[in-house]
Every structure is written in C-alpha cells, then in structure tokens.
Design a protein around this motif. Structure first.
Motif, PDB file in Angstrom:
ATOM      1  N   TRP A  88       0.795  -1.214   0.000  1.00 55.09           N
ATOM      2  CA  TRP A  88       0.000   0.000   0.000  1.00 55.09           C
ATOM      3  C   TRP A  88       0.835   1.275   0.000  1.00 55.09           C
ATOM      4  CZ3 TRP A  88      -3.765   1.788  -2.076  1.00 55.09           C
ATOM      5  CH2 TRP A  88      -4.405   2.948  -1.649  1.00 55.09           C
ATOM      6  N   LEU A 120      -3.309  -7.431  -2.273  1.00 50.18           N
ATOM      7  CA  LEU A 120      -4.474  -7.035  -1.480  1.00 50.18           C
ATOM      8  C   LEU A 120      -5.647  -7.973  -1.716  1.00 50.18           C
ATOM      9  CD1 LEU A 120      -4.222  -3.155  -1.850  1.00 50.18           C
ATOM     10  CD2 LEU A 120      -3.539  -4.543   0.098  1.00 50.18           C
ATOM     11  N   LEU A 143      -7.960 -10.388   0.860  1.00 46.13           N
ATOM     12  CA  LEU A 143      -9.423 -10.485   0.901  1.00 46.13           C
ATOM     13  C   LEU A 143      -9.865 -11.942   0.962  1.00 46.13           C
ATOM     14  CD1 LEU A 143     -10.816  -7.817  -1.608  1.00 46.13           C
ATOM     15  CD2 LEU A 143     -10.824  -7.739   0.883  1.00 46.13           C
ATOM     16  N   LEU A 160      -9.343 -13.242   4.397  1.00 43.93           N
ATOM     17  CA  LEU A 160     -10.373 -12.728   5.301  1.00 43.93           C
ATOM     18  C   LEU A 160     -11.682 -13.482   5.136  1.00 43.93           C
ATOM     19  CD1 LEU A 160      -9.650  -8.904   5.059  1.00 43.93           C
ATOM     20  CD2 LEU A 160      -9.538 -10.291   7.129  1.00 43.93           C
ATOM     21  N   LEU A 173     -15.144 -18.665  11.333  1.00 43.39           N
ATOM     22  CA  LEU A 173     -15.858 -18.128  12.496  1.00 43.39           C
ATOM     23  C   LEU A 173     -17.323 -18.529  12.455  1.00 43.39           C
ATOM     24  CD1 LEU A 173     -14.273 -14.561  12.702  1.00 43.39           C
ATOM     25  CD2 LEU A 173     -13.918 -16.454  14.261  1.00 43.39           C
ATOM     26  N   ILE A 212     -16.193 -11.243  13.642  1.00 49.23           N
ATOM     27  CA  ILE A 212     -16.650 -11.218  12.248  1.00 49.23           C
ATOM     28  C   ILE A 212     -16.818  -9.774  11.790  1.00 49.23           C
ATOM     29  CG2 ILE A 212     -18.640 -11.716  10.758  1.00 49.23           C
ATOM     30  CD1 ILE A 212     -18.926 -14.407  12.275  1.00 49.23           C
ATOM     31  N   GLU A 258     -15.167  -7.189  12.840  1.00 47.61           N
ATOM     32  CA  GLU A 258     -13.819  -6.639  12.620  1.00 47.61           C
ATOM     33  C   GLU A 258     -13.260  -7.065  11.276  1.00 47.61           C
ATOM     34  OE1 GLU A 258     -12.213  -6.431  17.253  1.00 47.61           O
ATOM     35  OE2 GLU A 258     -11.680  -8.119  15.986  1.00 47.61           O
ATOM     36  N   LEU A 259     -13.483  -8.326  10.963  1.00 44.40           N
ATOM     37  CA  LEU A 259     -12.984  -8.847   9.683  1.00 44.40           C
ATOM     38  C   LEU A 259     -13.669  -8.144   8.518  1.00 44.40           C
ATOM     39  CD1 LEU A 259     -12.770 -12.663  10.470  1.00 44.40           C
ATOM     40  CD2 LEU A 259     -10.878 -11.090  10.183  1.00 44.40           C
ATOM     41  N   ARG A 260     -14.974  -7.860   8.675  1.00 44.01           N
ATOM     42  CA  ARG A 260     -15.693  -7.165   7.616  1.00 44.01           C
ATOM     43  C   ARG A 260     -15.131  -5.762   7.430  1.00 44.01           C
ATOM     44  NH1 ARG A 260     -20.827  -9.178   9.249  1.00 44.01           N
ATOM     45  NH2 ARG A 260     -21.204 -11.135   8.163  1.00 44.01           N
ATOM     46  N   MET A 315     -12.126  -4.826   8.054  1.00 44.34           N
ATOM     47  CA  MET A 315     -10.814  -4.967   7.419  1.00 44.34           C
ATOM     48  C   MET A 315     -10.978  -5.197   5.921  1.00 44.34           C
ATOM     49  SD  MET A 315      -7.670  -4.844   8.404  1.00 44.34           S
ATOM     50  CE  MET A 315      -6.285  -4.864   7.274  1.00 44.34           C
ATOM     51  N   LYS A 316     -11.973  -5.993   5.562  1.00 44.27           N
ATOM     52  CA  LYS A 316     -12.243  -6.237   4.139  1.00 44.27           C
ATOM     53  C   LYS A 316     -12.593  -4.935   3.430  1.00 44.27           C
ATOM     54  CE  LYS A 316     -14.873  -9.443   2.415  1.00 44.27           C
ATOM     55  NZ  LYS A 316     -16.029 -10.380   2.290  1.00 44.27           N
ATOM     56  N   ARG A 366     -11.779  -1.970   4.260  1.00 44.48           N
ATOM     57  CA  ARG A 366     -10.565  -1.164   4.186  1.00 44.48           C
ATOM     58  C   ARG A 366      -9.693  -1.571   3.019  1.00 44.48           C
ATOM     59  NH1 ARG A 366      -8.273   0.988   9.756  1.00 44.48           N
ATOM     60  NH2 ARG A 366      -6.956   2.468   8.701  1.00 44.48           N
ATOM     61  N   ILE A 367      -9.512  -2.868   2.875  1.00 44.74           N
ATOM     62  CA  ILE A 367      -8.655  -3.366   1.797  1.00 44.74           C
ATOM     63  C   ILE A 367      -9.316  -3.109   0.442  1.00 44.74           C
ATOM     64  CG2 ILE A 367      -7.722  -5.480   0.752  1.00 44.74           C
ATOM     65  CD1 ILE A 367      -7.025  -6.435   3.554  1.00 44.74           C
ATOM     66  N   ARG A 368     -10.647  -3.269   0.402  1.00 41.73           N
ATOM     67  CA  ARG A 368     -11.337  -2.995  -0.867  1.00 41.73           C
ATOM     68  C   ARG A 368     -11.163  -1.538  -1.279  1.00 41.73           C
ATOM     69  NH1 ARG A 368     -15.553  -6.619   0.498  1.00 41.73           N
ATOM     70  NH2 ARG A 368     -16.614  -4.891   1.502  1.00 41.73           N
ATOM     71  N   CYS A 411      -8.581   0.314  -0.574  1.00 42.98           N
ATOM     72  CA  CYS A 411      -7.196   0.418  -1.065  1.00 42.98           C
ATOM     73  C   CYS A 411      -7.132  -0.016  -2.522  1.00 42.98           C
ATOM     74  CB  CYS A 411      -6.261  -0.468  -0.240  1.00 42.98           C
ATOM     75  SG  CYS A 411      -5.874   0.174   1.392  1.00 42.98           S
ATOM     76  N   ILE A 412      -7.800  -1.142  -2.819  1.00 45.80           N
ATOM     77  CA  ILE A 412      -7.787  -1.669  -4.183  1.00 45.80           C
ATOM     78  C   ILE A 412      -8.432  -0.675  -5.137  1.00 45.80           C
ATOM     79  CG2 ILE A 412      -8.744  -3.468  -5.693  1.00 45.80           C
ATOM     80  CD1 ILE A 412      -8.387  -5.447  -3.348  1.00 45.80           C
ATOM     81  N   GLU A 441      -8.569   2.525  -4.851  1.00 43.28           N
ATOM     82  CA  GLU A 441      -7.691   3.674  -5.056  1.00 43.28           C
ATOM     83  C   GLU A 441      -6.554   3.384  -6.032  1.00 43.28           C
ATOM     84  OE1 GLU A 441      -6.355   6.389  -2.006  1.00 43.28           O
ATOM     85  OE2 GLU A 441      -7.904   5.620  -0.673  1.00 43.28           O
ATOM     86  N   ILE A 442      -6.196   2.144  -6.152  1.00 43.65           N
ATOM     87  CA  ILE A 442      -5.121   1.780  -7.087  1.00 43.65           C
ATOM     88  C   ILE A 442      -5.582   1.986  -8.525  1.00 43.65           C
ATOM     89  CG2 ILE A 442      -3.741  -0.152  -7.994  1.00 43.65           C
ATOM     90  CD1 ILE A 442      -3.653  -1.253  -5.127  1.00 43.65           C
ATOM     91  N   GLU A 443      -6.859   1.674  -8.742  1.00 40.24           N
ATOM     92  CA  GLU A 443      -7.364   1.744 -10.123  1.00 40.24           C
ATOM     93  C   GLU A 443      -7.483   3.170 -10.662  1.00 40.24           C
ATOM     94  OE1 GLU A 443     -10.802  -0.676  -9.538  1.00 40.24           O
ATOM     95  OE2 GLU A 443      -9.483  -2.418  -9.348  1.00 40.24           O
TER      96      GLU A 443
END
Lengths: 116, 116
Positions: free
Chosen positions: A73, A87, A91, A94, A101, B98, B100-102, B104-105, B107-109, B111-112, B114-116
């Motif tokens: 990142w 990234l 996913l 996750l 879970l 669960i 928290e994991l969502r 995080m997902k 957040r990563i999405r 990031c992805i 923003e790359i595009e």
DNA sequence: ATCAACAGTAGAGTATAGTCTATGGTTGAG
DNA sequence: CTCAACCATAGACTATACTCTACTGTTGAT
C-alpha cells in the motif's frame, strides 16, 4: 506530533510503537532543520498507518503479513498490478477466516441447543 | 486408538496433543485391566474434542478461552444455565470478530479501488 | 537552576503456543 | 531374538508479539 500523543490517539503504548518501528512497520520523521533535538515527528499518515496495523492485527493478520500489506500500500516496490494481487489475496484470507468463524458459531449454537 | 492415530486423524503432531494434555484440554484413558503397558487410549470423543480445539483456535480463541468452552461443555462444574451463559458469551465474541474482519475487508477494498 | 515528564537507544524479560530432544520402556513383523 | 517403529515423561528450545528496564538527553513550568 510526538510519540506520546501518537500512542494516546491510537490507544497503544509507546513501547509498542517502538517495537513496530524496529519491525519496520512504521517510522517517524526527524527534521534537523526544524528541531535541534532528535525527537521523531509523527503525522496523520503515521496515525492512519498505525490504525491500519491495529485493525489488521485484530483481523488475525500477523505482523509479517501486515508488513506485506503496508509494503503493497505505501511502498514503491510493487507495480499497481502486483499491489492489487497482494491485497486481493488478503481479501480471500479474510473470507476464509469469516467462514471459519461462522462454522465455530454453528458449533457453539449446537452445543447450546443440546443443553436445553 | 493410540496417540499416533489420533494425531493423524486430527492433522496435528503428537507433540501438540501432549501439549494440550499438559494444558488440561484433553486426556486419554489408561485402563490397566485391559492393557499391561501404560499407553493411553483415545476414543472418538477425544477426537471430537481435539477437533473442537483446532476449530476454536482457528476461530481466534486462545487456549485458555478454549479451556473455558471445554469446561462448559464437557465438565460438571457448571449448571446448565451457567454453561449456556458461557457459550453465549463466546457467540458474542465471534460476532464481534466477524464484524472486525468485515471492516478490514472494507478497508482493503478501498485500497484496491484507489489503485485503479 | 532544578525537577518532573517526556524523548531516544539498547537490550532483557514475559506470555502464548507450540516443537524438539533425551531417555527409556513396549510391540510386532521377520 | 532383534530391530524399527511406537509409547511415555521431562525438560529444553523456538517464534511471535509485545513489555519493561536501564541509561541518557531535552523541555518546560516554577
């Protein structure tokens, strides 16, 4: 801001921040032109980065996995395509973890049912 | 079955099983009336218990939390009401994890994106 | 000027969860 | 009978992720 403020805003100890710095996950800036002391300065991006680390940790990622995410990142070592790949792999991890879970929830719900 | 078979069926090492035994999560039976050696015997319930430990671990529970679950489920130290309480608390923890994991997902999405 | 509160580095110590080694007894196929 | 493969126990060792201690330098209020 200085390390103490960063620690308070992120809700971790200064020790932990130092540890992450040694690990290479985070780094404050020292600007000798501005200050004569050797204190590090942490900006909002540092805070965002630290919060990302904390969230990723509670998402079950290890520090070395988090290092990978951060390199993808914030770093310049990967191409846009590679960054996306890394990234997207996270996913997938996750989603697997969420599925685990859910299984565990199912299991515990069955236990509860059997008690009744 | 003997420890080696249990290890293979559960997909962990015999060392790990020994470790769980020392920790108090698991215990084979020794029946001097049947066998002269001092080998432990593990039945299907042992395997189910070991699998529960493995699943709970991948669900992010620590061994001491798992000990609690096992005591609630297999032990006689709690009443039915207490057992239910303990297991329901675990369900709450799982739901939080669960969520928290969502996050995080998400957040990563982002990031992805923003790359595009 | 001084003293608490904070900054920095280096390195030791802790908790969790294994993993491995040493030692010695047991079993079963050949 | 013997030898590899397995069983048991105890204890040493490892990795991860902190957490704390020791020591020294800096800052700011009184």
């Amino acid at each position: 801001m200085l390390i103490n403020e960063l620690a308070k805003r992120a809700g971790v100890s200064t020790h932990t921040i130092r540890f992450y710095e040694r690990y290479g996950l985070l780094q404050g800036k020292r600007d000798p032109s501005k200050t004569s002391n050797n204190y590090f300065d942490y900006d909002e991006e540092c805070l965002a980065r630290l919060e990302l680390i904390i969230d990723a940790k509670s998402g079950g990622f290890t520090l070395s996995e988090i290092a990978e995410i951060i390199d993808a990142w914030y770093g310049d070592i990967y191409t846009a395509k590679q960054k996306r790949q890394i990234l997207e792999n996270k996913l997938v991890v996750l989603d697997q973890r969420i599925a685990e879970l859910r299984d565990m929830k199912k299991r515990i719900r069955e236990c509860i049912k059997e008690i009744e």
